[in-house]
Scaffold this motif. Structure first.
Motif, PDB file in Angstrom:
ATOM      1  N   ARG A   1     -43.072 -18.923 -20.168  1.00  0.00           N
ATOM      2  CA  ARG A   1     -43.620 -20.081 -19.459  1.00  0.00           C
ATOM      3  C   ARG A   1     -45.050 -19.841 -19.001  1.00  0.00           C
ATOM      4  N   ALA A   2     -45.361 -18.608 -18.524  1.00  0.00           N
ATOM      5  CA  ALA A   2     -46.702 -18.308 -18.008  1.00  0.00           C
ATOM      6  C   ALA A   2     -47.644 -17.782 -19.089  1.00  0.00           C
ATOM      7  N   ASP A   3     -47.110 -17.549 -20.298  1.00  0.00           N
ATOM      8  CA  ASP A   3     -47.894 -17.040 -21.416  1.00  0.00           C
ATOM      9  C   ASP A   3     -48.573 -15.711 -21.072  1.00  0.00           C
ATOM     10  N   VAL A   4     -47.757 -14.802 -20.515  1.00  0.00           N
ATOM     11  CA  VAL A   4     -48.216 -13.441 -20.203  1.00  0.00           C
ATOM     12  C   VAL A   4     -47.198 -12.467 -20.795  1.00  0.00           C
ATOM     13  N   PRO A   5     -47.587 -11.210 -20.987  1.00  0.00           N
ATOM     14  CA  PRO A   5     -46.641 -10.231 -21.539  1.00  0.00           C
ATOM     15  C   PRO A   5     -45.449 -10.000 -20.598  1.00  0.00           C
ATOM     16  N   ALA A   6     -44.300  -9.705 -21.195  1.00  0.00           N
ATOM     17  CA  ALA A   6     -43.092  -9.467 -20.407  1.00  0.00           C
ATOM     18  C   ALA A   6     -43.245  -8.247 -19.506  1.00  0.00           C
TER      19      ALA A   6
ATOM     20  N   GLU B   1     -17.642 -23.872 -17.499  1.00  0.00           N
ATOM     21  CA  GLU B   1     -18.583 -22.785 -17.732  1.00  0.00           C
ATOM     22  C   GLU B   1     -19.494 -22.602 -16.543  1.00  0.00           C
ATOM     23  N   ARG B   2     -19.852 -21.372 -16.293  1.00  0.00           N
ATOM     24  CA  ARG B   2     -20.832 -21.063 -15.267  1.00  0.00           C
ATOM     25  C   ARG B   2     -21.886 -20.182 -15.920  1.00  0.00           C
ATOM     26  N   LYS B   3     -23.151 -20.532 -15.777  1.00  0.00           N
ATOM     27  CA  LYS B   3     -24.229 -19.826 -16.435  1.00  0.00           C
ATOM     28  C   LYS B   3     -24.848 -18.802 -15.491  1.00  0.00           C
ATOM     29  N   HIS B   4     -25.166 -17.644 -16.030  1.00  0.00           N
ATOM     30  CA  HIS B   4     -25.816 -16.589 -15.261  1.00  0.00           C
ATOM     31  C   HIS B   4     -27.061 -16.139 -16.019  1.00  0.00           C
ATOM     32  N   MET B   5     -28.111 -15.810 -15.275  1.00  0.00           N
ATOM     33  CA  MET B   5     -29.325 -15.302 -15.888  1.00  0.00           C
ATOM     34  C   MET B   5     -29.570 -13.915 -15.309  1.00  0.00           C
ATOM     35  N   ASN B   6     -29.645 -12.912 -16.172  1.00  0.00           N
ATOM     36  CA  ASN B   6     -29.912 -11.564 -15.675  1.00  0.00           C
ATOM     37  C   ASN B   6     -31.418 -11.334 -15.596  1.00  0.00           C
ATOM     38  N   LYS B   7     -31.801 -10.142 -15.162  1.00  0.00           N
ATOM     39  CA  LYS B   7     -33.213  -9.872 -14.928  1.00  0.00           C
ATOM     40  C   LYS B   7     -34.026  -9.929 -16.229  1.00  0.00           C
ATOM     41  N   ALA B   8     -33.487  -9.391 -17.313  1.00  0.00           N
ATOM     42  CA  ALA B   8     -34.216  -9.397 -18.584  1.00  0.00           C
ATOM     43  C   ALA B   8     -34.453 -10.828 -19.073  1.00  0.00           C
ATOM     44  N   GLU B   9     -33.451 -11.690 -18.910  1.00  0.00           N
ATOM     45  CA  GLU B   9     -33.617 -13.082 -19.315  1.00  0.00           C
ATOM     46  C   GLU B   9     -34.620 -13.804 -18.423  1.00  0.00           C
TER      47      GLU B   9
ATOM     48  N   SER C   1     -12.092 -15.871 -19.424  1.00  0.00           N
ATOM     49  CA  SER C   1     -11.994 -16.625 -18.194  1.00  0.00           C
ATOM     50  C   SER C   1     -12.456 -18.041 -18.459  1.00  0.00           C
ATOM     51  N   ARG C   2     -11.974 -18.979 -17.653  1.00  0.00           N
ATOM     52  CA  ARG C   2     -12.465 -20.345 -17.803  1.00  0.00           C
ATOM     53  C   ARG C   2     -13.925 -20.427 -17.395  1.00  0.00           C
ATOM     54  N   LEU C   3     -14.357 -19.554 -16.517  1.00  0.00           N
ATOM     55  CA  LEU C   3     -15.769 -19.532 -16.129  1.00  0.00           C
ATOM     56  C   LEU C   3     -16.442 -18.470 -16.984  1.00  0.00           C
ATOM     57  N   ARG C   4     -17.217 -18.871 -17.966  1.00  0.00           N
ATOM     58  CA  ARG C   4     -17.795 -17.942 -18.907  1.00  0.00           C
ATOM     59  C   ARG C   4     -19.303 -17.869 -18.743  1.00  0.00           C
ATOM     60  N   ALA C   5     -19.851 -16.698 -18.947  1.00  0.00           N
ATOM     61  CA  ALA C   5     -21.297 -16.536 -18.973  1.00  0.00           C
ATOM     62  C   ALA C   5     -21.718 -16.513 -20.436  1.00  0.00           C
ATOM     63  N   GLU C   6     -22.307 -17.588 -20.900  1.00  0.00           N
ATOM     64  CA  GLU C   6     -22.723 -17.678 -22.288  1.00  0.00           C
ATOM     65  C   GLU C   6     -24.203 -18.029 -22.340  1.00  0.00           C
ATOM     66  N   SER C   7     -24.616 -18.762 -23.335  1.00  0.00           N
ATOM     67  CA  SER C   7     -26.018 -19.127 -23.451  1.00  0.00           C
ATOM     68  C   SER C   7     -26.400 -20.117 -22.362  1.00  0.00           C
ATOM     69  N   HIS C   8     -27.673 -20.176 -22.064  1.00  0.00           N
ATOM     70  CA  HIS C   8     -28.141 -21.066 -21.002  1.00  0.00           C
ATOM     71  C   HIS C   8     -28.327 -22.469 -21.544  1.00  0.00           C
ATOM     72  N   GLY C   9     -28.071 -23.444 -20.736  1.00  0.00           N
ATOM     73  CA  GLY C   9     -28.175 -24.835 -21.138  1.00  0.00           C
ATOM     74  C   GLY C   9     -27.440 -25.668 -20.120  1.00  0.00           C
ATOM     75  N   THR C  10     -26.843 -26.751 -20.566  1.00  0.00           N
ATOM     76  CA  THR C  10     -26.104 -27.600 -19.633  1.00  0.00           C
ATOM     77  C   THR C  10     -24.731 -27.015 -19.426  1.00  0.00           C
TER      78      THR C  10
END
Length: 170
Positions: free
Chosen positions: A89-94, A73-81, A59-68
């Motif tokens: 960022r918070a320096d705590v265990p996942a 492209e359209r970026k998606h972040m799932n729960k694990a990411e 598809s022209r709208l692809r979910a790939e790596s995060h960035g600009t």
């Protein structure tokens, strides 16, 4: 008749269309003569050449790596990411972040069930709203149908989210 495909260098006007199929012509007119080639009727094109197509399954709208993101492209972040990014960022265990998100989900579900409004200042507001009963129409038959009243969830972005969205160029 033998079909011959002539290929020219793209962009030069003296070369024929590389996608055209040519055949030996025996008719009169500009393509007359035994050795002349004429465009096959099914290969004649008018207007601009079609745009290249994307491969099947893409598809022209692809979910790939995060960035600009660019226009294609359209970026998606799932729960694990999301859990991984917050933990870093918070320096705590996942696992701690995952537990907090699970608790947040449970609390939001319970609050909506009770009919309460949950507001995290600057981030998000979640509340239960009521949609009144109305008359709809079946698009296939045109028949009128009664749609009953229902409860829905309304999610409103807070000021920080709105500011972040408006700062990204379109």
């Amino acid at each position: 008749m033998t079909a011959v495909v002539l290929r020219g260098s793209p962009g030069t006007p003296r070369w024929p269309d590389p996608r055209a199929t040519w055949q030996r012509s025996s008719r009169s007119g500009p393509f007359a003569g035994a050795g002349c080639l004429a465009p096959r009727a099914s290969a004649r094109r008018s207007g601009p050449s079609p745009a290249p197509r994307a491969p099947v399954g893409t598809s022209r709208l692809r979910a790939e790596s995060h960035g600009t993101a660019n226009a294609y492209e359209r970026k998606h972040m799932n729960k694990a990411e999301l859990v991984s990014a917050i933990a870093k960022r918070a320096d705590v265990p996942a696992s701690t972040v995952d537990s907090v998100l699970a608790g947040l989900q449970e609390e939001l579900v319970d609050a909506i069930t009770r009919g309460e409004k949950v507001a995290v200042s600057g981030l998000i507001t979640v509340e239960r709203t009521q949609r009144s009963a109305r008359t709809g129409r079946n698009p296939q038959t045109g028949e009128s149908i009664d749609i009953p009243a229902a409860n829905t969830v309304k999610v409103t972005a807070g000021s920080n989210l709105k500011k972040a969205a408006s700062s990204v160029p379109v």
